[in-house]
Design a protein around this motif. Structure first.
Motif, PDB file in Angstrom:
ATOM      1  N   ALA A  91       0.837  -1.211   0.000  1.00  0.00           N
ATOM      2  CA  ALA A  91       0.000   0.000   0.000  1.00  0.00           C
ATOM      3  C   ALA A  91       0.865   1.252   0.000  1.00  0.00           C
ATOM      4  CB  ALA A  91      -0.936  -0.017   1.204  1.00  0.00           C
ATOM      5  N   GLY A  92       1.908   1.250   0.824  1.00  0.00           N
ATOM      6  CA  GLY A  92       2.819   2.396   0.865  1.00  0.00           C
ATOM      7  C   GLY A  92       3.533   2.618  -0.463  1.00  0.00           C
ATOM      8  N   LEU A  93       3.988   1.527  -1.068  1.00  0.00           N
ATOM      9  CA  LEU A  93       4.658   1.632  -2.365  1.00  0.00           C
ATOM     10  C   LEU A  93       3.720   2.188  -3.430  1.00  0.00           C
ATOM     11  CD1 LEU A  93       6.624  -1.721  -2.289  1.00  0.00           C
ATOM     12  CD2 LEU A  93       7.646   0.558  -2.481  1.00  0.00           C
ATOM     13  N   CYS A  94       2.492   1.720  -3.426  1.00  0.00           N
ATOM     14  CA  CYS A  94       1.517   2.192  -4.415  1.00  0.00           C
ATOM     15  C   CYS A  94       1.183   3.667  -4.209  1.00  0.00           C
ATOM     16  CB  CYS A  94       0.252   1.338  -4.369  1.00  0.00           C
ATOM     17  SG  CYS A  94       0.546  -0.320  -5.001  1.00  0.00           S
ATOM     18  N   LEU A  95       1.029   4.093  -2.960  1.00  0.00           N
ATOM     19  CA  LEU A  95       0.771   5.510  -2.680  1.00  0.00           C
ATOM     20  C   LEU A  95       1.946   6.387  -3.098  1.00  0.00           C
ATOM     21  CD1 LEU A  95      -1.023   5.358   0.779  1.00  0.00           C
ATOM     22  CD2 LEU A  95      -1.995   6.096  -1.403  1.00  0.00           C
ATOM     23  N   LEU A  96       3.144   5.925  -2.799  1.00  0.00           N
ATOM     24  CA  LEU A  96       4.342   6.666  -3.186  1.00  0.00           C
ATOM     25  C   LEU A  96       4.452   6.765  -4.707  1.00  0.00           C
ATOM     26  CD1 LEU A  96       6.904   8.044  -2.124  1.00  0.00           C
ATOM     27  CD2 LEU A  96       8.029   5.832  -2.214  1.00  0.00           C
ATOM     28  N   GLY A  97       4.205   5.651  -5.397  1.00  0.00           N
ATOM     29  CA  GLY A  97       4.242   5.658  -6.863  1.00  0.00           C
ATOM     30  C   GLY A  97       3.199   6.584  -7.456  1.00  0.00           C
ATOM     31  N   ALA A  98       1.991   6.555  -6.912  1.00  0.00           N
ATOM     32  CA  ALA A  98       0.916   7.424  -7.413  1.00  0.00           C
ATOM     33  C   ALA A  98       1.250   8.891  -7.175  1.00  0.00           C
ATOM     34  CB  ALA A  98      -0.403   7.055  -6.746  1.00  0.00           C
ATOM     35  N   ALA A  99       1.785   9.210  -6.004  1.00  0.00           N
ATOM     36  CA  ALA A  99       2.147  10.600  -5.706  1.00  0.00           C
ATOM     37  C   ALA A  99       3.253  11.092  -6.635  1.00  0.00           C
ATOM     38  CB  ALA A  99       2.582  10.716  -4.246  1.00  0.00           C
ATOM     39  N   ALA A 100       4.253  10.260  -6.861  1.00  0.00           N
ATOM     40  CA  ALA A 100       5.345  10.649  -7.753  1.00  0.00           C
ATOM     41  C   ALA A 100       4.837  10.840  -9.181  1.00  0.00           C
ATOM     42  CB  ALA A 100       6.456   9.602  -7.711  1.00  0.00           C
ATOM     43  N   ALA A 101       3.948   9.952  -9.621  1.00  0.00           N
ATOM     44  CA  ALA A 101       3.395  10.081 -10.970  1.00  0.00           C
ATOM     45  C   ALA A 101       2.543  11.344 -11.086  1.00  0.00           C
ATOM     46  CB  ALA A 101       2.573   8.839 -11.313  1.00  0.00           C
ATOM     47  N   LEU A 102       1.723  11.600 -10.095  1.00  0.00           N
ATOM     48  CA  LEU A 102       0.870  12.785 -10.118  1.00  0.00           C
ATOM     49  C   LEU A 102       1.687  14.071 -10.141  1.00  0.00           C
ATOM     50  CD1 LEU A 102      -2.018  13.812 -10.124  1.00  0.00           C
ATOM     51  CD2 LEU A 102      -1.959  13.763  -7.628  1.00  0.00           C
ATOM     52  N   SER A 103       2.868  14.030  -9.535  1.00  0.00           N
ATOM     53  CA  SER A 103       3.723  15.225  -9.542  1.00  0.00           C
ATOM     54  C   SER A 103       4.122  15.629 -10.957  1.00  0.00           C
ATOM     55  CB  SER A 103       4.974  14.999  -8.688  1.00  0.00           C
ATOM     56  OG  SER A 103       5.911  14.174  -9.363  1.00  0.00           O
ATOM     57  N   ARG A 104       4.129  14.680 -11.880  1.00  0.00           N
ATOM     58  CA  ARG A 104       4.455  14.997 -13.277  1.00  0.00           C
ATOM     59  C   ARG A 104       3.414  15.941 -13.876  1.00  0.00           C
ATOM     60  NH1 ARG A 104       9.222  14.799 -14.380  1.00  0.00           N
ATOM     61  NH2 ARG A 104       8.821  14.456 -16.563  1.00  0.00           N
ATOM     62  N   THR A 105       2.159  15.781 -13.461  1.00  0.00           N
ATOM     63  CA  THR A 105       1.092  16.680 -13.915  1.00  0.00           C
ATOM     64  C   THR A 105       1.178  18.007 -13.170  1.00  0.00           C
ATOM     65  OG1 THR A 105      -0.364  14.835 -14.429  1.00  0.00           O
ATOM     66  CG2 THR A 105      -1.409  16.953 -14.093  1.00  0.00           C
ATOM     67  N   LEU A 106       1.363  17.938 -11.868  1.00  0.00           N
ATOM     68  CA  LEU A 106       1.405  19.158 -11.056  1.00  0.00           C
ATOM     69  C   LEU A 106       2.582  20.051 -11.435  1.00  0.00           C
ATOM     70  CD1 LEU A 106       0.461  17.617  -7.586  1.00  0.00           C
ATOM     71  CD2 LEU A 106      -1.020  18.866  -9.186  1.00  0.00           C
ATOM     72  N   ASN A 107       3.673  19.448 -11.890  1.00  0.00           N
ATOM     73  CA  ASN A 107       4.848  20.226 -12.328  1.00  0.00           C
ATOM     74  C   ASN A 107       4.732  20.705 -13.772  1.00  0.00           C
ATOM     75  OD1 ASN A 107       6.078  19.961  -9.847  1.00  0.00           O
ATOM     76  ND2 ASN A 107       7.208  18.133 -10.426  1.00  0.00           N
ATOM     77  N   GLY A 108       3.646  20.333 -14.444  1.00  0.00           N
ATOM     78  CA  GLY A 108       3.411  20.815 -15.802  1.00  0.00           C
ATOM     79  C   GLY A 108       4.111  20.048 -16.906  1.00  0.00           C
ATOM     80  N   HIS A 109       4.690  18.894 -16.601  1.00  0.00           N
ATOM     81  CA  HIS A 109       5.410  18.125 -17.615  1.00  0.00           C
ATOM     82  C   HIS A 109       4.493  17.266 -18.479  1.00  0.00           C
ATOM     83  CE1 HIS A 109       9.377  19.250 -16.202  1.00  0.00           C
ATOM     84  NE2 HIS A 109       8.955  19.051 -14.967  1.00  0.00           N
ATOM     85  N   HIS A 110       3.315  16.910 -17.952  1.00  0.00           N
ATOM     86  CA  HIS A 110       2.395  16.024 -18.664  1.00  0.00           C
ATOM     87  C   HIS A 110       0.955  16.389 -18.345  1.00  0.00           C
ATOM     88  CE1 HIS A 110       5.374  13.118 -20.073  1.00  0.00           C
ATOM     89  NE2 HIS A 110       5.937  13.191 -18.886  1.00  0.00           N
ATOM     90  N   THR A 111       0.066  15.966 -19.220  1.00  0.00           N
ATOM     91  CA  THR A 111      -1.359  16.058 -18.919  1.00  0.00           C
ATOM     92  C   THR A 111      -1.736  14.877 -18.025  1.00  0.00           C
ATOM     93  OG1 THR A 111      -2.048  14.712 -20.802  1.00  0.00           O
ATOM     94  CG2 THR A 111      -1.798  17.093 -21.194  1.00  0.00           C
ATOM     95  N   LEU A 112      -2.901  14.958 -17.430  1.00  0.00           N
ATOM     96  CA  LEU A 112      -3.363  13.857 -16.591  1.00  0.00           C
ATOM     97  C   LEU A 112      -3.530  12.583 -17.416  1.00  0.00           C
ATOM     98  CD1 LEU A 112      -4.090  13.164 -13.709  1.00  0.00           C
ATOM     99  CD2 LEU A 112      -6.441  13.866 -14.172  1.00  0.00           C
ATOM    100  N   LEU A 113      -3.970  12.704 -18.665  1.00  0.00           N
ATOM    101  CA  LEU A 113      -4.122  11.550 -19.549  1.00  0.00           C
ATOM    102  C   LEU A 113      -2.774  10.884 -19.824  1.00  0.00           C
ATOM    103  CD1 LEU A 113      -5.990   9.813 -21.315  1.00  0.00           C
ATOM    104  CD2 LEU A 113      -5.570  11.450 -23.164  1.00  0.00           C
ATOM    105  N   GLN A 114      -1.745  11.679 -20.041  1.00  0.00           N
ATOM    106  CA  GLN A 114      -0.409  11.129 -20.300  1.00  0.00           C
ATOM    107  C   GLN A 114       0.138  10.399 -19.073  1.00  0.00           C
ATOM    108  OE1 GLN A 114       1.553  14.755 -21.466  1.00  0.00           O
ATOM    109  NE2 GLN A 114       0.906  14.580 -23.603  1.00  0.00           N
ATOM    110  N   VAL A 115      -0.102  10.956 -17.893  1.00  0.00           N
ATOM    111  CA  VAL A 115       0.338  10.307 -16.657  1.00  0.00           C
ATOM    112  C   VAL A 115      -0.461   9.029 -16.420  1.00  0.00           C
ATOM    113  CG1 VAL A 115       0.397  10.551 -14.138  1.00  0.00           C
ATOM    114  CG2 VAL A 115       1.258  12.383 -15.587  1.00  0.00           C
TER     115      VAL A 115
END
Length: 149
Positions: A91-115
């Motif tokens: 569960a911790g690994l999955c939450l960490l992975g999801a947060a790191a992936a979501l940061s790609r959208t929040l930082n403006g590098h990708h759209t939510l669809l791309q992430v």
């Protein structure tokens, strides 16, 4: 990010020197190359406000590799740890992975669809890779033995 990931993978390979570590890293490389190939085929532009528009955005390679590692490590935890420790670890690994992936959208590098596409690729690739480990692990063990590792 890429340099840190490579450094950590190399450190894990040198420290553990076993087939499972090599198998996991080989899967990460294969997942990343698959994402890069899909980018070239799909040619989906990054967001207009992206600071680095040198490559295409679909799927997010960072998201694919991060979620690949979170998923494959969850499988390893489930295989090697008792359930009372494996479930929180996964569960911790999955939450960490999801947060790191979501940061790609929040930082403006990708759209939510791309992430989301990158996350889907990472989970799918890790699942297929893990469930076919019996095909690869004996060969990897043989290679490591022949190399003296």
């Amino acid at each position: 990010t890429r340099e840190w990931t490579l450094l950590l993978c190399l450190a894990a390979l040198l420290y553990y020197r076993n087939a499972l570590s090599a198998f996991t890293v080989a899967g990460a490389v294969a997942c990343t190359l698959t994402a890069k190939l899909l980018k070239l085929l799909l040619r989906h532009e990054r967001p207009a406000h992206c600071p680095n528009r040198l490559s295409f955005g679909m799927p997010s390679t960072h998201s694919a590799s991060i979620v690949y590692f979170a998923t494959i490590m969850s499988y390893i935890a489930a295989d090697m740890l008792p359930a009372r420790r494996a479930i929180p670890a996964a569960a911790g690994l999955c939450l960490l992975g999801a947060a790191a992936a979501l940061s790609r959208t929040l930082n403006g590098h990708h759209t939510l669809l791309q992430v989301a596409a990158g996350c889907g690729l990472g989970v799918s690739f890790a699942s297929v890779w893990w469930h076919h480990r019996d095909l690869f692990l004996p060969s990897i063990s043989y290679i490591l033995t022949r190399c003296g590792l």
